[in-house]
Scaffold this motif. Sequence first.
Motif, mmCIF file in Angstrom:
data_model
loop_
_atom_site.group_PDB
_atom_site.id
_atom_site.type_symbol
_atom_site.label_atom_id
_atom_site.label_comp_id
_atom_site.label_asym_id
_atom_site.label_seq_id
_atom_site.Cartn_x
_atom_site.Cartn_y
_atom_site.Cartn_z
ATOM 1 N N ASN A 130 0.846 -1.198 0.000
ATOM 2 C CA ASN A 130 0.000 0.000 0.000
ATOM 3 C C ASN A 130 0.884 1.252 0.000
ATOM 4 O O ASN A 130 1.207 1.794 1.056
ATOM 5 C CB ASN A 130 -0.925 -0.001 1.219
ATOM 6 N N CYS A 132 0.263 4.253 -0.537
ATOM 7 C CA CYS A 132 -0.338 5.438 0.093
ATOM 8 C C CYS A 132 -0.135 5.404 1.604
ATOM 9 O O CYS A 132 0.084 6.437 2.233
ATOM 10 C CB CYS A 132 -1.826 5.527 -0.239
ATOM 11 N N CYS A 195 -1.379 3.034 -6.916
ATOM 12 C CA CYS A 195 -2.165 1.984 -6.254
ATOM 13 C C CYS A 195 -2.477 0.816 -7.186
ATOM 14 O O CYS A 195 -2.717 1.014 -8.381
ATOM 15 C CB CYS A 195 -3.473 2.568 -5.732
ATOM 16 N N CYS A 200 -6.023 0.889 -1.297
ATOM 17 C CA CYS A 200 -5.013 1.936 -1.487
ATOM 18 C C CYS A 200 -5.648 3.132 -2.197
ATOM 19 O O CYS A 200 -5.432 4.287 -1.831
ATOM 20 C CB CYS A 200 -3.851 1.373 -2.306
ATOM 21 N N GLY A 201 -6.464 2.844 -3.220
ATOM 22 C CA GLY A 201 -7.122 3.898 -3.998
ATOM 23 C C GLY A 201 -8.050 4.754 -3.161
ATOM 24 O O GLY A 201 -8.150 5.965 -3.341
ATOM 25 N N ARG A 204 -5.999 7.147 -1.164
ATOM 26 C CA ARG A 204 -5.515 8.228 -2.029
ATOM 27 C C ARG A 204 -6.628 9.234 -2.315
ATOM 28 O O ARG A 204 -6.421 10.447 -2.249
ATOM 29 C CB ARG A 204 -4.986 7.630 -3.343
#
Length: 317
Positions: A130, A132, A195, A200-201, A204
């Motif tokens: 991950n 982020c 990502c 993860c997205g 973000r």
Amino acid sequence: PRSDCIAAEQLCLSDSTCNATYRILENCALAKTRFLPLDHDSRVRCLNAELDLGNSSLLHCKCHRRMKRQEHCLRVFWTVHSSVTDGYFNLETSPYENPANEEHWKTDYNKLAALLSGKDCSQLAGDATNPCLKATHVCNLSKKCVRLRTDYASICTKGAGSEDMCDRRKCHRGLRNFFEKVPEDFTKRILFCPCQDELCGERRRKTIVPDCSFQYNTKPNCLWLLDSCLEDHICKSRLADFQQNCQPADMSPDGCSQHNHAACLQAYMGMIGTPMTPNYVSNSSVEVSLWCTCESSGNQKEKCDQILGMFDSNKCL
């Protein structure tokens, strides 16, 4: 060399001829800000005053994103350049100088962590899946980064999701503080972390606390967002910078007329914390957009589509 606009203004005010010309331009800019119609003679007087500056340092001055008294500097810039901003698509003159170069933006996390020697970097090893989360942990290694990130997060989450409770103006100011005062090595990694999955997205997409900074209960018209932006010196300046550095070019191999993606991404970051704050549209893509619509735009539909298209169909960005 170009001077900053505050220094150029002081130099001009100490010269009686330049001072008189500058005062005329101040009145022209004030009329424009208040949307007062100028008659033909007034328009000619404003144009002549700008021409009279000739090679004055005022005409060629610029501002810096991270300078003190930035708003004052930008006000001086737009006072001198007020006649070239009749329409939205004439904003290509950016008041900012020194766009980022590509090399400066190539950052190694381990190298960054090494610069913060003496800190606990052990948690970075477990963040490989991950990026982020890893970017956030790197931020936590810097007192300044974690302090300013905590500041805007606490402001923007207070009452988020309820338009009556969320103080969007304060939230935007906190975001601008973060992106202006924290070194880009930290901020760009948090905002542009690559990502591979939706977890993860989501992290973000939620970087800027979109419930407060980005979304309204209903989508406003994009022309309303533009009007709000042009009334604000910082937003207007960031928009001009974005237009200049993210100008798409269909015939160009990289899609950019300036051929500098780093400068475009830096200009994109500059839009965050303004009335025209953009963000990722979902957890599963890198597509970005403004929170606005072009429905009910009447005969200004084409202009509205162009504003929205600057973000959601810009090959350069």
